[in-house]
Design an enzyme around this catalytic site. Structure first.
Site, PDB file in Angstrom:
ATOM      1  N   TYR A 153       0.846  -1.203   0.000  1.00  0.00           N
ATOM      2  CA  TYR A 153       0.000   0.000   0.000  1.00  0.00           C
ATOM      3  C   TYR A 153       0.873   1.242   0.000  1.00  0.00           C
ATOM      4  O   TYR A 153       2.047   1.220   0.389  1.00  0.00           O
ATOM      5  CB  TYR A 153      -0.950   0.014   1.207  1.00  0.00           C
ATOM      6  CG  TYR A 153      -0.279   0.254   2.548  1.00  0.00           C
ATOM      7  CD1 TYR A 153      -0.177   1.542   3.091  1.00  0.00           C
ATOM      8  CD2 TYR A 153       0.240  -0.804   3.287  1.00  0.00           C
ATOM      9  CE1 TYR A 153       0.420   1.750   4.318  1.00  0.00           C
ATOM     10  CE2 TYR A 153       0.835  -0.590   4.518  1.00  0.00           C
ATOM     11  CZ  TYR A 153       0.932   0.691   5.033  1.00  0.00           C
ATOM     12  OH  TYR A 153       1.533   0.905   6.243  1.00  0.00           O
ATOM     13  N   CYS A 154       0.287   2.336  -0.454  1.00  0.00           N
ATOM     14  CA  CYS A 154       0.903   3.657  -0.327  1.00  0.00           C
ATOM     15  C   CYS A 154      -0.178   4.590   0.217  1.00  0.00           C
ATOM     16  O   CYS A 154      -1.041   4.155   0.983  1.00  0.00           O
ATOM     17  CB  CYS A 154       1.524   4.132  -1.641  1.00  0.00           C
ATOM     18  SG  CYS A 154       0.408   4.160  -3.063  1.00  0.00           S
ATOM     19  N   TRP A 155      -0.155   5.856  -0.158  1.00  0.00           N
ATOM     20  CA  TRP A 155      -1.128   6.783   0.434  1.00  0.00           C
ATOM     21  C   TRP A 155      -2.548   6.505  -0.057  1.00  0.00           C
ATOM     22  O   TRP A 155      -3.477   6.352   0.724  1.00  0.00           O
ATOM     23  CB  TRP A 155      -0.721   8.222   0.113  1.00  0.00           C
ATOM     24  CG  TRP A 155      -1.678   9.254   0.628  1.00  0.00           C
ATOM     25  CD1 TRP A 155      -2.393  10.136  -0.100  1.00  0.00           C
ATOM     26  CD2 TRP A 155      -2.038   9.499   1.997  1.00  0.00           C
ATOM     27  NE1 TRP A 155      -3.186  10.923   0.708  1.00  0.00           N
ATOM     28  CE2 TRP A 155      -2.984  10.552   2.004  1.00  0.00           C
ATOM     29  CE3 TRP A 155      -1.663   8.933   3.212  1.00  0.00           C
ATOM     30  CZ2 TRP A 155      -3.546  11.053   3.174  1.00  0.00           C
ATOM     31  CZ3 TRP A 155      -2.230   9.429   4.387  1.00  0.00           C
ATOM     32  CH2 TRP A 155      -3.153  10.471   4.355  1.00  0.00           C
ATOM     33  N   TYR A 188      -3.418   3.627   2.338  1.00  0.00           N
ATOM     34  CA  TYR A 188      -3.508   3.889   3.781  1.00  0.00           C
ATOM     35  C   TYR A 188      -4.768   4.696   4.105  1.00  0.00           C
ATOM     36  O   TYR A 188      -5.420   4.453   5.128  1.00  0.00           O
ATOM     37  CB  TYR A 188      -2.271   4.666   4.261  1.00  0.00           C
ATOM     38  CG  TYR A 188      -2.455   5.244   5.647  1.00  0.00           C
ATOM     39  CD1 TYR A 188      -2.301   4.450   6.776  1.00  0.00           C
ATOM     40  CD2 TYR A 188      -2.831   6.573   5.821  1.00  0.00           C
ATOM     41  CE1 TYR A 188      -2.511   4.969   8.047  1.00  0.00           C
ATOM     42  CE2 TYR A 188      -3.041   7.100   7.080  1.00  0.00           C
ATOM     43  CZ  TYR A 188      -2.880   6.303   8.200  1.00  0.00           C
ATOM     44  OH  TYR A 188      -3.097   6.821   9.451  1.00  0.00           O
TER      45      TYR A 188
END
Length: 357
Positions: free
Chosen positions: A96-98, A125
């Site tokens: 995952y990232c933002w 996230y």
């Protein structure tokens, strides 16, 4: 290629099935909060994000994307060499990232091409946090709390730890908040987590609790240091059954001197913390306490803090905030020793046993 996208609510319920949870955001983003158990593999490091962002604004988006792609490719290669060379083909990471976009997507593309069974958190996230905050009240509602009440220095934390050692379920909010909850409760050299990370830790702890067994927790106000408790948790605690810890005044003073060693070892920090009481007690009173501390009369100051600041209004405030306090089970350790609190925890668990049968 084996890359799938997983909705946040599904990921929330299945975190334990992934071999590795990989956070592709930068170090500073990861430091604020992250999924429980996540490892940080930045697609762009902090300084690189600044460099690419500046180029995007001052040069052109196209040039920035080229530079960013080169940096991301280099970082992904380093992560594979550092973390993936020993991974089997059936390794299943969650990435995952933002927002679940380019940073996690680029890493997922390469790992998927290798042949790993990669899943990407849809919405990143941000989606996880929204799902976690929505999930927390329902989990709290299922639990049965036993709230440990008692004036400052009565040993609530010692009792909580004794209960945990005896096998009881506990929710140690002060440990999660890295703060002892009173105005003097800051721990020298220890910073509190971010509000977001505190909430994630509360959720992660709560989801592991057994709803069929009681959960012991210290009575807290809405805040522990600078951190705010989830509203659903505050409401549940205030409606729950209570225990009342009674300890003699002399033992309370001695306990505080043991549990707050900086009172003696770091008088400058103690005096600094006392400044927070100026608006409540007045400058003259606080300066008088500081003078006593400088003269080595720390015990007298601690005793006066209990008598003049902490104890007045304690019972009234507790009755107002905790609806079942009037019916609290009284627990009176003979002294502040570990053995005394072990006996008190045994008394509590014995009283609880008929309820559980």
């Amino acid at each position: 290629m084996s890359v799938q996208r997983i909705p946040a609510d599904q990921a929330l319920a299945q975190l334990g099935r992934f071999d590795t949870i990989v956070d592709a955001r930068s170090e500073s983003e990861f430091a604020i909060d992250q999924l429980p158990g996540a490892d940080n593999w930045p697609s762009l490091h902090d300084a690189e994000r600044v460099e690419v962002g500046t180029m995007y604004r001052q040069v052109s988006p196209f040039e920035a994307r080229k530079r960013g792609a080169a940096l991301v490719a280099r970082n992904i290669a380093a992560h594979i060499e550092r973390h993936c060379m020993d991974k089997p083909k059936n390794w299943q990471p969650l990435l995952y990232c933002w927002r679940g976009g380019q940073r996690s997507g680029a890493l997922a593309l390469v790992l998927g091409q290798i042949g790993f069974r990669v899943q990407v958190l849809e919405g990143g996230y941000k989606a996880f946090r929204a799902a976690m905050l929505a999930d927390l009240p329902a989990r709290i509602e299922q639990l049965h709390f036993r709230v440990i009440c008692g004036p400052t220095g009565s040993g609530k934390t010692r009792l909580l730890h004794a209960l945990a050692a005896a096998g009881a379920q506990v929710l140690d909010l002060e440990a999660l908040a890295r703060h002892r909850a009173s105005v003097l409760g800051a721990i020298p050299g220890v910073s509190q987590p971010s509000q977001k990370h505190f909430e994630t830790q509360v959720w992660d702890t709560v989801r592991a609790l057994d709803a069929a067994r009681p959960v012991y927790v210290e009575a807290e106000s809405r805040k522990v240091g600078n951190l705010t408790l989830p509203e659903s948790l505050v409401a549940a605690m205030r409606a729950s059954a209570c225990l009342r810890v009674d300890l003699s005044q002399d033992e309370r003073v001695a306990l505080l001197l043991e549990d707050y060693p900086f009172f003696v070892s770091n008088p400058a920090f103690f005096c600094e913390r006392l400044d927070a009481l100026v608006t409540l007690r007045g400058r003259a009173v606080v300066e008088g306490w500081k003078t006593q501390i400088a003269a080595g009369h720390t015990e007298a100051v601690v005793r006066e803090l209990l008598e003049k600041h902490y104890d007045p209004g304690y019972a009234t405030s507790t009755r107002r905030n905790f609806s079942q306090f009037e019916h609290a089970l009284a627990v009176a350790p003979s002294d502040r020793s570990q053995a005394a609190f072990d006996r008190a925890s045994a008394q509590i668990l014995a009283a609880e046993a008929p309820v559980l049968r």
